[in-house]
Design a protein around this motif. Structure first.
Motif: not given
Length: 350
Positions: A128-132
């Motif tokens: 949710l937070m690190d994926a680009k």
């Protein structure tokens, strides 16, 4: 021959005519370079990690089951015909396990860390937070968000996500993780290959290693389910039989000590009854112990083993399409459009 020669001359003529329009084609090539560079650097890199393992296929399992059945029958115990039993889950169905919502949701809480940040976080938070994501996905996400805002994830009591009531947000997470993991089984050798793709190579290796253990645990639990219940059942019977035997033995010892020098027939009959009862209880206890040992041996036989052929490892080389290939594709695409435009304009004049 004359028509064929004219056709060859026409091809050469068109080729020369198109090459003379190189300034015009240069514009399309430049546009292709620009578009290719923008797209190539907008797509995030992806890394892959693989685990290769082979399940155990013991040729002696049938003979071992037969030996256990023969040994059990000598004690009056029927273990059933193990030769006729078949697993409902065979290697070809392992990929279907990876697509199960329950299996994928069990990966949400797997602790992972990235190469750039050693702080541990859950795999769900990493997705949710690190994926680009490429920039062209943002307008689409905003439109969907405006048309139908995301709702909180439906959950059961205790905070567990309900696999039977997933909304759009939950389905997006499920599809993202499902597309990132795969399980392939070679039909000839039954060798299992587990692959994980992620934007961080360390996360891919950690999750691949986790999937290896999760799959082994799932298969072991399935194959040994009945055997483990049998072991627990016979253990309870053995403990109960032992308790009853020790109770009657204590009564026999106490009665024998109390009537040590007494020759009354009633006392002798009482001691004899206790002795017979103690013998019966002891026989039940020994048979229960035998059944327990046989059930434990069958559990050991039913527990499969997996041989790790290739463990998970961090692969620093990305598996996504190289930027130079993306650039080449777009240049060729725009040049094709330019050539088509030149031919169309020339044919239109005729």
């Amino acid at each position: 021959m004359e028509e064929k020669k004219i056709s060859e001359i026409d091809i050469i003529k068109w080729t020369i005519f198109i090459l003379k329009q190189w300034r015009y084609l240069l514009r399309f090539a430049t546009a292709g370079v620009v578009i290719g560079i923008v797209i190539a650097f907008s797509i995030p890199k992806e890394f892959s990690s693989n685990v290769i393992l082979a399940p155990e296929f013991s040729s002696n399992s049938a003979s071992l089951s037969s030996s256990l059945s023969d040994l059990a029958s000598s004690f009056g115990v029927d273990l059933g015909n193990s030769k006729s039993s078949m697993d409902a889950i065979y290697p070809e169905l392992y990929p279907d396990i990876f697509e199960s919502t329950v299996f994928i949701q069990s990966l949400y809480e797997v602790p992972v860390r990235t190469q750039d940040n050693p702080t541990t976080r859950t795999y769900l938070n990493h997705k949710l937070m690190d994926a680009k994501t490429p920039w062209w996905n943002y307008p689409k996400a905003l439109i969907f968000e405006w048309l139908k805002p995301s709702e909180p994830l439906p959950s059961k009591k205790g905070g567990e996500i309900d696999p039977y009531a997933m909304n759009r947000t939950q389905w997006d997470i499920y599809n993202s993780i499902s597309s990132a993991i795969s399980c392939l089984v070679d039909k000839k050798t039954s060798v299992i290959t587990i692959s994980v793709r992620d934007q961080d190579p360390l996360v891919a290796a950690i999750l691949a290693d986790t999937l290896q253990f999760r799959l082994q645990e799932y298969i072991i639990n399935y194959r040994t389910n009945k055997a483990r219940r049998d072991v627990e059942h016979y253990r309870q019977l053995t403990e109960q039989a032992k308790k009853e035997y020790e109770t009657i033995r204590n009564k026999y010892i106490a009665s024998s000590d109390a009537h040590l020098n007494v020759t009354l027939m009633a006392a002798s009959a009482r001691i004899e009854d206790l002795e017979n009862d103690m013998g019966l209880k002891y026989n039940v206890y020994t048979q229960s112990m035998t059944q327990l040992k046989l059930a434990e041996a069958k559990l050991q036989e039913r527990t499969p083993a997996f041989t790790i052929i290739q463990p998970a490892k961090v692969n620093p080389k990305p598996v996504s399409t190289p930027k130079i290939v993306i650039l080449f594709i777009w240049v060729m695409l725009t040049l094709s459009i330019g050539v088509g435009t030149i031919i169309y304009r020339e044919l239109k004049k005729i």
